[in-house]
Design a protein around this motif. Sequence first.
Motif, PDB file in Angstrom:
ATOM      1  N   LEU A  39       0.834  -1.198   0.000  1.00 49.17           N
ATOM      2  CA  LEU A  39       0.000   0.000   0.000  1.00 49.17           C
ATOM      3  C   LEU A  39       0.869   1.248   0.000  1.00 49.17           C
ATOM      4  O   LEU A  39       1.879   1.317   0.709  1.00 49.17           O
ATOM      5  N   VAL A  40       0.475   2.247  -0.789  1.00 49.18           N
ATOM      6  CA  VAL A  40       1.125   3.554  -0.765  1.00 49.18           C
ATOM      7  C   VAL A  40       0.042   4.593  -0.531  1.00 49.18           C
ATOM      8  O   VAL A  40      -0.866   4.753  -1.356  1.00 49.18           O
ATOM      9  N   THR A  41       0.103   5.299   0.597  1.00 49.80           N
ATOM     10  CA  THR A  41      -0.880   6.342   0.877  1.00 49.80           C
ATOM     11  C   THR A  41      -0.359   7.687   0.372  1.00 49.80           C
ATOM     12  O   THR A  41       0.846   7.870   0.224  1.00 49.80           O
ATOM     13  N   GLY A  42      -1.286   8.610   0.105  1.00 53.51           N
ATOM     14  CA  GLY A  42      -0.871   9.881  -0.485  1.00 53.51           C
ATOM     15  C   GLY A  42      -0.142   9.649  -1.790  1.00 53.51           C
ATOM     16  O   GLY A  42       0.850  10.310  -2.104  1.00 53.51           O
ATOM     17  N   ALA A  43      -0.655   8.712  -2.587  1.00 56.34           N
ATOM     18  CA  ALA A  43       0.121   8.177  -3.705  1.00 56.34           C
ATOM     19  C   ALA A  43       0.362   9.172  -4.830  1.00 56.34           C
ATOM     20  O   ALA A  43       1.329   9.029  -5.575  1.00 56.34           O
ATOM     21  N   ALA A  44      -0.484  10.176  -4.995  1.00 54.80           N
ATOM     22  CA  ALA A  44      -0.294  11.129  -6.086  1.00 54.80           C
ATOM     23  C   ALA A  44       0.666  12.253  -5.720  1.00 54.80           C
ATOM     24  O   ALA A  44       1.027  13.064  -6.579  1.00 54.80           O
ATOM     25  N   GLY A  45       1.097  12.314  -4.467  1.00 58.23           N
ATOM     26  CA  GLY A  45       2.064  13.323  -4.053  1.00 58.23           C
ATOM     27  C   GLY A  45       3.470  12.941  -4.477  1.00 58.23           C
ATOM     28  O   GLY A  45       3.696  11.925  -5.145  1.00 58.23           O
ATOM     29  N   ALA A  77      -2.532   1.967  -4.606  1.00 53.75           N
ATOM     30  CA  ALA A  77      -2.304   3.405  -4.419  1.00 53.75           C
ATOM     31  C   ALA A  77      -3.541   4.060  -3.815  1.00 53.75           C
ATOM     32  O   ALA A  77      -4.640   3.952  -4.369  1.00 53.75           O
ATOM     33  N   VAL A  78      -3.345   4.752  -2.701  1.00 52.74           N
ATOM     34  CA  VAL A  78      -4.448   5.464  -2.042  1.00 52.74           C
ATOM     35  C   VAL A  78      -4.439   6.918  -2.485  1.00 52.74           C
ATOM     36  O   VAL A  78      -3.401   7.588  -2.413  1.00 52.74           O
ATOM     37  N   THR A  79      -5.577   7.416  -2.922  1.00 49.89           N
ATOM     38  CA  THR A  79      -5.673   8.816  -3.317  1.00 49.89           C
ATOM     39  C   THR A  79      -7.070   9.351  -3.055  1.00 49.89           C
ATOM     40  O   THR A  79      -8.055   8.607  -3.123  1.00 49.89           O
ATOM     41  N   GLY A  80      -7.132  10.629  -2.727  1.00 46.86           N
ATOM     42  CA  GLY A  80      -8.422  11.303  -2.582  1.00 46.86           C
ATOM     43  C   GLY A  80      -8.798  12.083  -3.819  1.00 46.86           C
ATOM     44  O   GLY A  80      -9.788  12.803  -3.826  1.00 46.86           O
ATOM     45  N   ARG A  81      -7.983  11.931  -4.879  1.00 48.88           N
ATOM     46  CA  ARG A  81      -8.239  12.652  -6.123  1.00 48.88           C
ATOM     47  C   ARG A  81      -8.507  11.637  -7.239  1.00 48.88           C
ATOM     48  O   ARG A  81      -7.571  11.099  -7.836  1.00 48.88           O
ATOM     49  N   LEU A 125      -1.668   7.315 -11.787  1.00 48.81           N
ATOM     50  CA  LEU A 125      -1.098   6.339 -10.867  1.00 48.81           C
ATOM     51  C   LEU A 125      -0.944   4.973 -11.528  1.00 48.81           C
ATOM     52  O   LEU A 125       0.030   4.261 -11.292  1.00 48.81           O
ATOM     53  N   ARG A 126      -1.897   4.601 -12.367  1.00 49.79           N
ATOM     54  CA  ARG A 126      -1.774   3.320 -13.081  1.00 49.79           C
ATOM     55  C   ARG A 126      -0.600   3.363 -14.055  1.00 49.79           C
ATOM     56  O   ARG A 126       0.108   2.367 -14.236  1.00 49.79           O
ATOM     57  N   ASP A 127      -0.372   4.524 -14.672  1.00 50.89           N
ATOM     58  CA  ASP A 127       0.783   4.651 -15.571  1.00 50.89           C
ATOM     59  C   ASP A 127       2.100   4.505 -14.813  1.00 50.89           C
ATOM     60  O   ASP A 127       3.096   4.031 -15.376  1.00 50.89           O
ATOM     61  N   LEU A 128       2.105   4.898 -13.545  1.00 49.48           N
ATOM     62  CA  LEU A 128       3.314   4.755 -12.730  1.00 49.48           C
ATOM     63  C   LEU A 128       3.518   3.314 -12.273  1.00 49.48           C
ATOM     64  O   LEU A 128       4.610   2.969 -11.805  1.00 49.48           O
ATOM     65  N   GLY A 129       2.473   2.489 -12.392  1.00 51.61           N
ATOM     66  CA  GLY A 129       2.609   1.089 -12.032  1.00 51.61           C
ATOM     67  C   GLY A 129       1.642   0.571 -10.995  1.00 51.61           C
ATOM     68  O   GLY A 129       1.712  -0.603 -10.608  1.00 51.61           O
ATOM     69  N   ALA A 130       0.723   1.413 -10.508  1.00 48.48           N
ATOM     70  CA  ALA A 130      -0.260   0.948  -9.527  1.00 48.48           C
ATOM     71  C   ALA A 130      -1.184  -0.080 -10.168  1.00 48.48           C
ATOM     72  O   ALA A 130      -1.664   0.115 -11.287  1.00 48.48           O
ATOM     73  N   ALA A 182       2.462   8.259   3.767  1.00 55.20           N
ATOM     74  CA  ALA A 182       2.776   9.685   3.789  1.00 55.20           C
ATOM     75  C   ALA A 182       1.704  10.496   4.502  1.00 55.20           C
ATOM     76  O   ALA A 182       1.765  11.724   4.509  1.00 55.20           O
ATOM     77  N   VAL A 183       0.723   9.831   5.094  1.00 58.46           N
ATOM     78  CA  VAL A 183      -0.465  10.522   5.611  1.00 58.46           C
ATOM     79  C   VAL A 183      -0.471  10.610   7.132  1.00 58.46           C
ATOM     80  O   VAL A 183      -0.750  11.654   7.706  1.00 58.46           O
ATOM     81  N   GLY A 184      -0.178   9.500   7.808  1.00 60.89           N
ATOM     82  CA  GLY A 184      -0.244   9.504   9.264  1.00 60.89           C
ATOM     83  C   GLY A 184      -1.663   9.566   9.766  1.00 60.89           C
ATOM     84  O   GLY A 184      -2.618   9.227   9.061  1.00 60.89           O
ATOM     85  N   GLY A 185      -1.839  10.020  11.004  1.00 63.25           N
ATOM     86  CA  GLY A 185      -3.169  10.243  11.550  1.00 63.25           C
ATOM     87  C   GLY A 185      -4.035   8.999  11.559  1.00 63.25           C
ATOM     88  O   GLY A 185      -3.563   7.866  11.727  1.00 63.25           O
TER      89      GLY A 185
END
Length: 330
Positions: free
Chosen positions: A154-160, A179-183, A190-195, A223-226
């Motif tokens: 898992l990668v959070t904040g994946a588009a950053g 890949a986790v994203t809110g956008r 993200l899929r082009d990057l390999g997700a 990258a998110v925490g909380g």
Amino acid sequence: MTFKALVVDKLEDGTTKASVQDMTEDRLPEAEVLVQVAYSTVNYKDGLCIGPGGGLVRKYPHVPGIDFAGTVEASDDPRYKPGDAVVLTGWRVGEAHWGGYAQKARVKADWLVPLPDGISARQAMAVGTAGFTAMLAVMALEDHGLKPGNGPVLVTGAAGGVGSVAVAILSALGHEVAAVTGRPETESYLRDLGATQIVAREELNETVKRPLESETWAGCVDAVGGAMLARVLGQMKYGASVSAVGLAGGAGLPATVVPFLLRGVNLLGIDSVLQPYENRLRAWQRISQDLPMDKLEAMTQPATLADLPQLGADILKGQVKGRVVVDVNA
């Protein structure tokens, strides 16, 4: 001879203003190595330092820029000579010490790393602190047993910035990447990057009463925490690890110790600022080997010194996708 720099001044009313100004070498801080800067980049800390400072800037006027790559112009240290290609990340440069948003920078020799073979100055800044941190996070997961085939990572904040590079590296190493994203508009990026899987932020940003959920993830770069980090800890597979690299979702951690005690989950803190020299060399060497440069290019957008005030505001709002490379001489 003057050169250009982005200078942040504090005004009489306590606010700050950033503008491109002419600078002379005698205004640069004292240190052993003078570098002719070629490129810098934009990180969250840069956004803070371009704006009100976020408690990072000690005194004004100030030149931000926590990363830079360029060529040694003069050196009082035998490790570096004029013409050497170098890269700098961390060490509170751009915060407590004037940084890379200028055509020249003077820094301590201990803070520099030789630019690895096969990576240009521009590519090094497409990597920057964000990519360097992502590589450290992946290396930490590997050091704690992560291997391709263990399951999805898992990668959070994946588009950053950190997330984008982490997705690309993990995919290139043969991992399934979620890949986790809110956008939602970043899904194709993200899929082009390999997700291989896109996870909506809403699925993970609510705390739950159950300390453990189904074992899902073989590793995580967070990258998110909380609340999201707390939730993810309860979804890790037995003995799996989370590399914690950021706090975009908050500094609190509303979690229990149950995942650590019953599943042997590891929470690994990743600091890129004060990493020892040998670790830096190892990470940059791995970047040169394991980060596909075509994917790095795909996540990169160009900028100039004049663009930085707006970009600094944008990154604080979460509106910058991927990586920004600043050509300080444009």
